[in-house]
Design a protein around this motif. Structure first.
Motif, PDB file in Angstrom:
ATOM      1  N   VAL A  96      49.336  70.617  15.124  1.00 49.67           N
ATOM      2  CA  VAL A  96      50.348  71.123  14.575  1.00 49.67           C
ATOM      3  C   VAL A  96      50.011  71.903  13.399  1.00 49.67           C
ATOM      4  CG1 VAL A  96      52.203  70.503  13.397  1.00 49.67           C
ATOM      5  CG2 VAL A  96      51.821  69.327  15.560  1.00 49.67           C
ATOM      6  N   ASP A  97      49.136  71.685  12.513  1.00 50.58           N
ATOM      7  CA  ASP A  97      48.704  72.359  11.405  1.00 50.58           C
ATOM      8  C   ASP A  97      48.279  73.648  11.880  1.00 50.58           C
ATOM      9  OD1 ASP A  97      49.550  70.086   9.899  1.00 50.58           O
ATOM     10  OD2 ASP A  97      47.391  69.472   9.619  1.00 50.58           O
TER      11      ASP A  97
ATOM     12  N   LEU B  89      51.617  81.132  20.697  1.00 49.90           N
ATOM     13  CA  LEU B  89      50.780  80.218  20.587  1.00 49.90           C
ATOM     14  C   LEU B  89      50.244  79.553  22.204  1.00 49.90           C
ATOM     15  CD1 LEU B  89      52.125  78.220  17.559  1.00 49.90           C
ATOM     16  CD2 LEU B  89      50.493  80.396  17.650  1.00 49.90           C
ATOM     17  N   CYS B  90      48.824  79.660  22.249  1.00 50.94           N
ATOM     18  CA  CYS B  90      48.321  78.769  23.567  1.00 50.94           C
ATOM     19  C   CYS B  90      47.765  77.454  23.186  1.00 50.94           C
ATOM     20  CB  CYS B  90      47.124  79.663  23.852  1.00 50.94           C
ATOM     21  SG  CYS B  90      46.316  78.661  25.182  1.00 50.94           S
ATOM     22  N   VAL B  91      48.765  76.594  23.345  1.00 44.84           N
ATOM     23  CA  VAL B  91      48.279  75.148  23.075  1.00 44.84           C
ATOM     24  C   VAL B  91      47.329  74.679  23.958  1.00 44.84           C
ATOM     25  CG1 VAL B  91      49.363  72.645  22.657  1.00 44.84           C
ATOM     26  CG2 VAL B  91      50.850  75.019  22.252  1.00 44.84           C
ATOM     27  N   GLN B  92      46.173  74.246  23.297  1.00 41.45           N
ATOM     28  CA  GLN B  92      45.226  73.790  24.233  1.00 41.45           C
ATOM     29  C   GLN B  92      44.807  72.282  24.117  1.00 41.45           C
ATOM     30  OE1 GLN B  92      40.985  74.115  22.866  1.00 41.45           O
ATOM     31  NE2 GLN B  92      40.562  75.240  24.771  1.00 41.45           N
ATOM     32  N   GLY B  93      44.887  71.504  25.075  1.00 42.49           N
ATOM     33  CA  GLY B  93      44.791  70.072  25.016  1.00 42.49           C
ATOM     34  C   GLY B  93      43.447  69.476  25.086  1.00 42.49           C
ATOM     35  N   ALA B  94      43.197  68.559  25.167  1.00 43.10           N
ATOM     36  CA  ALA B  94      41.706  67.875  25.141  1.00 43.10           C
ATOM     37  C   ALA B  94      41.259  68.052  26.396  1.00 43.10           C
ATOM     38  CB  ALA B  94      41.929  66.389  24.810  1.00 43.10           C
ATOM     39  N   GLU B  95      41.971  68.126  27.476  1.00 38.11           N
ATOM     40  CA  GLU B  95      41.569  68.189  29.010  1.00 38.11           C
ATOM     41  C   GLU B  95      40.848  69.651  29.347  1.00 38.11           C
ATOM     42  OE1 GLU B  95      45.547  65.827  28.869  1.00 38.11           O
ATOM     43  OE2 GLU B  95      44.700  67.844  28.104  1.00 38.11           O
TER      44      GLU B  95
ATOM     45  N   LEU C 293      50.264  67.137  22.660  1.00 42.22           N
ATOM     46  CA  LEU C 293      50.049  68.190  21.749  1.00 42.22           C
ATOM     47  C   LEU C 293      51.405  69.108  22.002  1.00 42.22           C
ATOM     48  CD1 LEU C 293      48.658  69.484  19.605  1.00 42.22           C
ATOM     49  CD2 LEU C 293      47.174  70.493  21.361  1.00 42.22           C
ATOM     50  N   LEU C 294      51.621  69.344  23.339  1.00 37.52           N
ATOM     51  CA  LEU C 294      52.628  70.411  23.657  1.00 37.52           C
ATOM     52  C   LEU C 294      54.014  70.134  23.128  1.00 37.52           C
ATOM     53  CD1 LEU C 294      53.274  73.089  24.973  1.00 37.52           C
ATOM     54  CD2 LEU C 294      53.842  71.768  26.991  1.00 37.52           C
ATOM     55  N   ARG C 295      54.393  68.636  23.175  1.00 38.43           N
ATOM     56  CA  ARG C 295      55.576  68.004  22.516  1.00 38.43           C
ATOM     57  C   ARG C 295      55.605  68.364  20.986  1.00 38.43           C
ATOM     58  NH1 ARG C 295      54.363  63.986  26.442  1.00 38.43           N
ATOM     59  NH2 ARG C 295      55.863  63.959  28.233  1.00 38.43           N
ATOM     60  N   LEU C 296      54.464  68.119  20.571  1.00 44.53           N
ATOM     61  CA  LEU C 296      54.386  68.122  18.917  1.00 44.53           C
ATOM     62  C   LEU C 296      54.470  69.564  18.553  1.00 44.53           C
ATOM     63  CD1 LEU C 296      51.608  65.557  18.239  1.00 44.53           C
ATOM     64  CD2 LEU C 296      54.012  65.144  17.834  1.00 44.53           C
ATOM     65  N   VAL C 297      53.998  70.394  19.072  1.00 50.69           N
ATOM     66  CA  VAL C 297      53.800  71.807  18.587  1.00 50.69           C
ATOM     67  C   VAL C 297      55.127  72.361  18.888  1.00 50.69           C
ATOM     68  CG1 VAL C 297      52.976  74.064  19.210  1.00 50.69           C
ATOM     69  CG2 VAL C 297      51.295  72.210  18.903  1.00 50.69           C
ATOM     70  N   ARG C 298      55.681  71.859  20.197  1.00 52.60           N
ATOM     71  CA  ARG C 298      57.223  72.451  20.327  1.00 52.60           C
ATOM     72  C   ARG C 298      57.866  72.085  19.321  1.00 52.60           C
ATOM     73  NH1 ARG C 298      60.050  70.235  25.425  1.00 52.60           N
ATOM     74  NH2 ARG C 298      60.321  68.391  23.790  1.00 52.60           N
ATOM     75  N   GLY C 299      57.987  70.890  18.685  1.00 50.99           N
ATOM     76  CA  GLY C 299      58.910  70.470  17.599  1.00 50.99           C
ATOM     77  C   GLY C 299      58.692  70.904  16.224  1.00 50.99           C
ATOM     78  N   ALA C 300      57.601  71.563  16.013  1.00 49.36           N
ATOM     79  CA  ALA C 300      56.875  72.058  14.473  1.00 49.36           C
ATOM     80  C   ALA C 300      57.262  73.538  14.459  1.00 49.36           C
ATOM     81  CB  ALA C 300      55.668  71.636  14.480  1.00 49.36           C
ATOM     82  N   VAL C 301      57.132  74.471  15.466  1.00 48.66           N
ATOM     83  CA  VAL C 301      56.999  75.839  15.575  1.00 48.66           C
ATOM     84  C   VAL C 301      58.220  76.480  16.467  1.00 48.66           C
ATOM     85  CG1 VAL C 301      54.909  76.034  14.527  1.00 48.66           C
ATOM     86  CG2 VAL C 301      55.186  76.139  16.976  1.00 48.66           C
ATOM     87  N   PRO C 302      58.817  77.743  16.287  1.00 43.89           N
ATOM     88  CA  PRO C 302      59.668  78.246  17.059  1.00 43.89           C
ATOM     89  C   PRO C 302      58.977  79.069  18.157  1.00 43.89           C
ATOM     90  CG  PRO C 302      59.606  79.353  14.995  1.00 43.89           C
ATOM     91  CD  PRO C 302      58.656  78.499  14.759  1.00 43.89           C
TER      92      PRO C 302
END
Length: 319
Positions: A137-138, A149-155, A176-185
């Motif tokens: 998120v940071d 943004l390309c949200v890259q998970g641990a997998e 991670l996708l849920r957290l980032v979606r809730g933090a940025v537009p």
């Protein structure tokens, strides 16, 4: 997919099939990057992208790198080579940015950090969509200037695209996708272990606008992956993946082989210094078909990768 795995043929085939193919600028010169762009334009009229590595900000411990190099001398002697010497750390970044600003493709992505705001604005002014890979998120908040943004998970296979050389806060993609979606537009691309149409549908249902896939294409005819890499992905002797710094000095996910098992705990957090040290070993091991010594980057869904043409893979993933 740096290091030759991503090719103009692969990027063009993906784009022609309805996806957005990406080239990799990592580990090549700005001139070679331009040649790949020109080659891809000859193969397709569809939009495609180029991914660029941000320069390393690691404060590398020279003594630790030297100790690791010494550790690898027996490996090098077995292969008939000499370990490499740490070299340039900027991956020809300034020259690549200048070249891209002169004539950019439709998309330019950045990994290992976010470019300066003026670079983002200049690319946007030329009609290019700017994508930044984030792993927290940071980082998503720090990349506010990006278009997507390309949200890259641990997998995800290969290098973790984090802004710093760390495994802190490593999260599965969907969390991670849920957290980032809730933090940025920003519009979000989901990446990490996606291997089926169900995987793609799942991340789209969580708010992603697209899915980014790499490992699924490694065995296809258009891929530039080495023969030993392609074979290993289907070899039943390789059963799992793990994160390692053993090959490059940065966390990257690959098939668990002998080199990864024996050297991971000794590799310093020093990128691209370790990459330069191991480069002669990896290159020779790949040429010899030595699957125990070469890096075999792969995401957790590697077993589902097939030898089908890229267009068929795009169709399959699209459901």
């Amino acid at each position: 997919m740096a290091g030759g795995t991503s090719t103009p043929a692969l990027a063009a085939a993906v784009s022609d099939a309805g996806g957005i193919g990406f080239l990799a600028a990592g580990y090549i010169s700005a001139a070679a990057m331009r040649e790949d762009i020109a080659a891809t334009r000859r193969l397709t009229s569809r939009p495609f992208g180029m991914n660029v590595f941000m320069p390393s900000l690691d404060a590398a411990d020279a003594a630790a790198v030297a100790a690791y190099r010494d550790r690898l001398v027996p490996e090098a002697e077995r292969l008939g080579v000499v370990p490499g010497i740490p070299g340039a750390r900027d991956d020809d970044y300034d020259a690549k940015i200048a070249d891209l600003l002169a004539d950019p493709p439709a998309f330019v992505g950045f990994t290992f950090g976010c470019p300066a705001d003026d670079v983002v604005r200049a690319l946007r002014d030329r009609g290019t969509t700017v994508i930044v890979t984030v792993t927290s998120v940071d980082e998503a908040r720090a990349a506010s200037a990006a278009d997507v943004l390309c949200v890259q998970g641990a997998e995800a296979g290969a290098h973790r695209g984090s802004f710093t050389n760390t495994l802190d806060g490593l999260l599965p993609l969907r969390d991670l996708l849920r957290l980032v979606r809730g933090a940025v537009p920003h519009p979000l691309i989901a990446a990490g272990g996606l291997a089926t149409s169900g995987d793609v549908a799942g991340v789209l249902s969580l708010g992603a606008v697209a899915a980014q896939v790499g490992t699924a294409f490694l065995r296809c005819p258009e891929s530039g992956a080495s023969a030993v890499h392609k074979a290993a992905l289907a070899d039943p002797r390789f059963t799992s993946t793990a994160m390692t710094r053993a090959f490059s000095g940065r966390p990257a996910r690959g098939l668990v082989n002998r080199f990864l098992s024996e050297h991971s705990e000794h590799a310093p957090a020093a990128y691209p210094d370790v990459h330069h040290v191991t480069s002669p070993l990896r290159r020779t091991a790949a040429a010899r078909g030595d699957a125990g010594t070469v890096n075999l980057w792969a995401g957790v869904g590697f077993r589902l990768a097939t030898e089908a043409p890229a267009a068929e893979i795009v169709e399959r993933l699209s459901g």
